[in-house]
Design a protein around this motif. Sequence first.
Motif, short mmCIF file in Angstrom:
data_model
loop_
_atom_site.label_atom_id
_atom_site.label_comp_id
_atom_site.label_asym_id
_atom_site.label_seq_id
_atom_site.Cartn_x
_atom_site.Cartn_y
_atom_site.Cartn_z
N ARG A 283 10.46 -13.53 0.92
CA ARG A 283 10.15 -12.42 0.41
C ARG A 283 8.59 -12.54 -0.08
O ARG A 283 7.98 -13.22 -0.39
N HIS A 284 8.12 -11.17 0.59
CA HIS A 284 6.54 -10.99 0.16
C HIS A 284 6.41 -9.58 -0.52
O HIS A 284 7.04 -8.54 0.15
N SER A 285 5.40 -9.51 -1.27
CA SER A 285 4.95 -8.16 -1.87
C SER A 285 3.48 -7.93 -1.38
O SER A 285 2.69 -8.72 -1.39
N LEU A 286 3.42 -6.71 -1.03
CA LEU A 286 2.06 -6.08 -0.52
C LEU A 286 1.78 -4.88 -1.18
O LEU A 286 2.58 -4.19 -1.63
N GLU A 287 0.51 -4.62 -1.57
CA GLU A 287 -0.11 -3.30 -2.23
C GLU A 287 -1.04 -2.61 -1.29
O GLU A 287 -2.22 -3.19 -1.06
N GLN B 64 -7.34 -0.91 1.57
CA GLN B 64 -7.28 -2.10 0.75
C GLN B 64 -5.57 -2.49 0.94
O GLN B 64 -4.83 -1.75 0.94
N CYS B 65 -5.67 -3.83 1.47
CA CYS B 65 -4.22 -4.58 1.55
C CYS B 65 -4.47 -5.60 0.75
O CYS B 65 -5.35 -6.60 0.90
N ARG B 66 -3.62 -5.87 -0.44
CA ARG B 66 -3.55 -6.94 -1.19
C ARG B 66 -2.21 -7.56 -1.29
O ARG B 66 -1.09 -6.77 -1.40
N VAL B 67 -2.15 -9.07 -1.15
CA VAL B 67 -0.89 -9.46 -1.11
C VAL B 67 -0.45 -9.71 -2.58
O VAL B 67 -1.49 -10.41 -3.36
N ILE B 68 0.48 -9.60 -3.08
CA ILE B 68 0.89 -9.86 -4.59
C ILE B 68 1.36 -11.25 -4.57
O ILE B 68 2.38 -11.46 -3.82
N PRO B 69 1.00 -12.19 -5.58
CA PRO B 69 1.69 -13.43 -5.68
C PRO B 69 3.16 -13.65 -5.84
O PRO B 69 3.51 -12.62 -6.54
N ALA B 70 3.73 -14.60 -5.49
CA ALA B 70 5.27 -14.65 -5.64
C ALA B 70 5.57 -14.60 -7.20
O ALA B 70 6.37 -14.04 -7.17
N ALA B 71 4.74 -15.26 -7.94
CA ALA B 71 5.20 -15.23 -9.49
C ALA B 71 5.11 -13.77 -10.02
O ALA B 71 6.10 -13.43 -10.63
N ALA B 72 4.12 -12.95 -9.47
CA ALA B 72 4.02 -11.50 -9.82
C ALA B 72 5.34 -10.44 -9.40
O ALA B 72 5.87 -9.57 -10.11
N VAL C 259 6.06 -7.02 -10.78
CA VAL C 259 4.82 -6.25 -11.12
C VAL C 259 3.99 -5.97 -9.84
O VAL C 259 3.59 -6.88 -9.14
N CYS C 260 4.14 -4.67 -9.52
CA CYS C 260 3.37 -4.17 -8.01
C CYS C 260 2.32 -3.29 -8.50
O CYS C 260 1.84 -2.67 -7.81
N ALA C 261 2.10 -2.88 -9.74
CA ALA C 261 1.35 -1.86 -9.97
C ALA C 261 -0.04 -2.49 -10.33
O ALA C 261 -0.44 -3.67 -10.27
N GLN C 262 -1.30 -1.33 -9.90
CA GLN C 262 -2.51 -1.63 -10.19
C GLN C 262 -2.94 -1.85 -11.36
O GLN C 262 -2.75 -1.31 -12.21
#
Length: 86
Positions: A2-6, A70-78, A83-86
């Motif tokens: 799993r990966h998270s992006l903002e 803007q495209c930002r990869v959220i680190p796995a720990a976050a 935690v996906c908010a700005q």
Amino acid sequence: MRHSLELTMQQRPEVLERVLRVTRHRGFTVTQLQMRINEDASLSLDIMVDAERAIELLSNQLNKLIDVTQCRVIPAAASSHNVCAQ
């Protein structure tokens, strides 16, 4: 994996469709999606995807979309703590 992006995007009718199309074409499956309108009328999209591929394959392509500012990869720990908010 799993990966998270903002993503921050311009508010246009076709922008979500483009992001989802690129995500699908790169072999990623969307598992969670949250979108909101920012104070400056742009859109913020928090997206969680699942794939065995490197997340950079997707983030590099999303950065090329004209409506994505803007495209930002959220680190796995976050992302494991939601935690996906700005």
